[in-house]
Structure formats: C-alpha cells, structure tokens
Design a protein around this motif. Structure first.
Motif, PDB file in Angstrom:
ATOM      1  N   LEU A  46      -4.885  -2.006  -0.257  1.00 41.16           N
ATOM      2  CA  LEU A  46      -3.977  -1.040   0.368  1.00 41.16           C
ATOM      3  C   LEU A  46      -4.479   0.387   0.169  1.00 41.16           C
ATOM      4  O   LEU A  46      -4.422   1.209   1.095  1.00 41.16           O
ATOM      5  CB  LEU A  46      -2.563  -1.187  -0.198  1.00 41.16           C
ATOM      6  CG  LEU A  46      -1.790  -2.417   0.261  1.00 41.16           C
ATOM      7  CD1 LEU A  46      -0.490  -2.557  -0.525  1.00 41.16           C
ATOM      8  CD2 LEU A  46      -1.523  -2.346   1.751  1.00 41.16           C
TER       9      LEU A  46
ATOM     10  N   ILE B  50      -7.680  -5.073   5.342  1.00 38.89           N
ATOM     11  CA  ILE B  50      -6.522  -5.799   5.882  1.00 38.89           C
ATOM     12  C   ILE B  50      -6.676  -7.291   5.608  1.00 38.89           C
ATOM     13  O   ILE B  50      -5.726  -7.967   5.199  1.00 38.89           O
ATOM     14  CB  ILE B  50      -6.345  -5.506   7.385  1.00 38.89           C
ATOM     15  CG1 ILE B  50      -5.873  -4.060   7.575  1.00 38.89           C
ATOM     16  CG2 ILE B  50      -5.366  -6.490   8.030  1.00 38.89           C
ATOM     17  CD1 ILE B  50      -5.856  -3.594   9.020  1.00 38.89           C
TER      18      ILE B  50
ATOM     19  N   ILE C 297      -7.261   0.976   2.579  1.00 35.53           N
ATOM     20  CA  ILE C 297      -6.749   1.147   3.944  1.00 35.53           C
ATOM     21  C   ILE C 297      -6.301   2.592   4.148  1.00 35.53           C
ATOM     22  O   ILE C 297      -6.681   3.246   5.123  1.00 35.53           O
ATOM     23  CB  ILE C 297      -5.589   0.167   4.235  1.00 35.53           C
ATOM     24  CG1 ILE C 297      -6.111  -1.261   4.347  1.00 35.53           C
ATOM     25  CG2 ILE C 297      -4.847   0.566   5.510  1.00 35.53           C
ATOM     26  CD1 ILE C 297      -5.021  -2.317   4.390  1.00 35.53           C
TER      27      ILE C 297
ATOM     28  N   SER D 233     -15.113  -4.395   1.624  1.00 35.93           N
ATOM     29  CA  SER D 233     -14.348  -3.197   1.976  1.00 35.93           C
ATOM     30  C   SER D 233     -14.844  -1.977   1.205  1.00 35.93           C
ATOM     31  O   SER D 233     -15.017  -0.903   1.782  1.00 35.93           O
ATOM     32  CB  SER D 233     -12.861  -3.436   1.700  1.00 35.93           C
ATOM     33  OG  SER D 233     -12.105  -2.332   2.076  1.00 35.93           O
TER      34      SER D 233
ATOM     35  N   ILE E 169     -11.487  -0.812   7.001  1.00 36.88           N
ATOM     36  CA  ILE E 169     -10.075  -1.110   7.286  1.00 36.88           C
ATOM     37  C   ILE E 169      -9.908  -2.593   7.594  1.00 36.88           C
ATOM     38  O   ILE E 169      -8.987  -3.242   7.090  1.00 36.88           O
ATOM     39  CB  ILE E 169      -9.560  -0.243   8.453  1.00 36.88           C
ATOM     40  CG1 ILE E 169      -9.560   1.227   8.062  1.00 36.88           C
ATOM     41  CG2 ILE E 169      -8.152  -0.676   8.868  1.00 36.88           C
ATOM     42  CD1 ILE E 169      -9.234   2.172   9.194  1.00 36.88           C
TER      43      ILE E 169
END
Length: 148
Positions: A89, A56, A92, A37, A52
């Motif tokens: 988080l 997740i 994201i 990520s 994203i």
C-alpha cells in the motif's frame, strides 16, 4: 531406504497436505511481488508506473496469504501478510504521488541523470523544489508551505 534408480511413483499430496502448504506458496509469491514492486519503483518514469501493478497484485496476494494462514491455523505467520500488504500500500501511494507530479518529477529525474557535479545536482534539487511550489500554487492558488 530407496535407491536413486527407484521407479516407484510418489503419491500425490493429500488435500490436508495441500492446505498446509498453501501459506508457504502464497508467502513466496507475495515476497516476489513485493520485490518486483520495490525494484520497479526505483526505475525512472514512465517505468516506475509498473510498480503500481506489482503492488496491487501484492495487496491481493497478501489477502490470499492471510486467508490461507487463518484456514490452516498458523496465526503466528500472519505478520508476513500484514507487513507485506502495508508495504505494498505504501508503494502504491508513493508511486501515485510520482505519477501525479509526472511533469515536475520527470524533469527532475532527467536533470539528475545528466548532472555530473554536485553543484549541478544541487541545481536540479532547487529547480525541483521551485517546480513543486509552482505546481502547488497553480493547483491551490496558495504558496507551498515552507518555501518562503
């Protein structure tokens, strides 16, 4: 002592050994998902959107990791799951902000990529801030605070 040519088969791990090893496996997958990520977050749009998906998956795996840690009563290892989930988080929301600002952000990334001098990079930043102000004004009808 067994020799390297020993053909004796090793026994399969017991369910208790599997249960004790689960947090290590989940922790490794969690670290790899967070790394993926973070790396894809550094790419320009539209490739940045892949961050994203990895983030997740990292949140889901952080929950699985925390559950595995609680089941094996290894609570001292819970910090990896909590910090990994929070980092995922954050990634994201950061990536979503780039997606929301896609037209302005992609124009800025293209400008910076083509800029050779520091003056050109400064010009890109000025255009980006102007673009953000215009986007904000179009969205809310008000000037962006701090852009007097």
């Amino acid at each position: 002592m067994t020799s390297p040519n020993n053909t004796e088969e090793k026994s399969a791990p017991t369910p208790e050994e599997e249960k004790q090893a689960a947090p290590a496996r989940h922790g490794l997958v969690l670290i790899l998902l967070i790394l993926a990520s973070v790396l894809t977050f550094t790419y320009p749009l539209p490739f940045k959107v892949a961050a994203i998906g990895f983030a997740i998956a990292a949140v889901v795996w952080a929950i699985r990791y925390i559950v595995a840690v609680v089941r094996t009563k290894q609570k001292r290892n819970m910090s990896l799951g909590i910090l990994g989930g929070l980092l995922a988080l954050y990634l994201i929301f950061s990536t979503m902000s780039s997606v929301v600002l896609w037209p302005v952000q992609s124009k800025y990334e293209e400008c910076v990529r083509d800029a050779i001098t520091q003056q050109a990079q400064l010009s890109c930043t000025t255009e980006y801030q102007t673009g953000l102000g215009d986007w904000f004004k179009q969205l809310t009808g008000q000037e962006l605070p701090g852009t007097n």
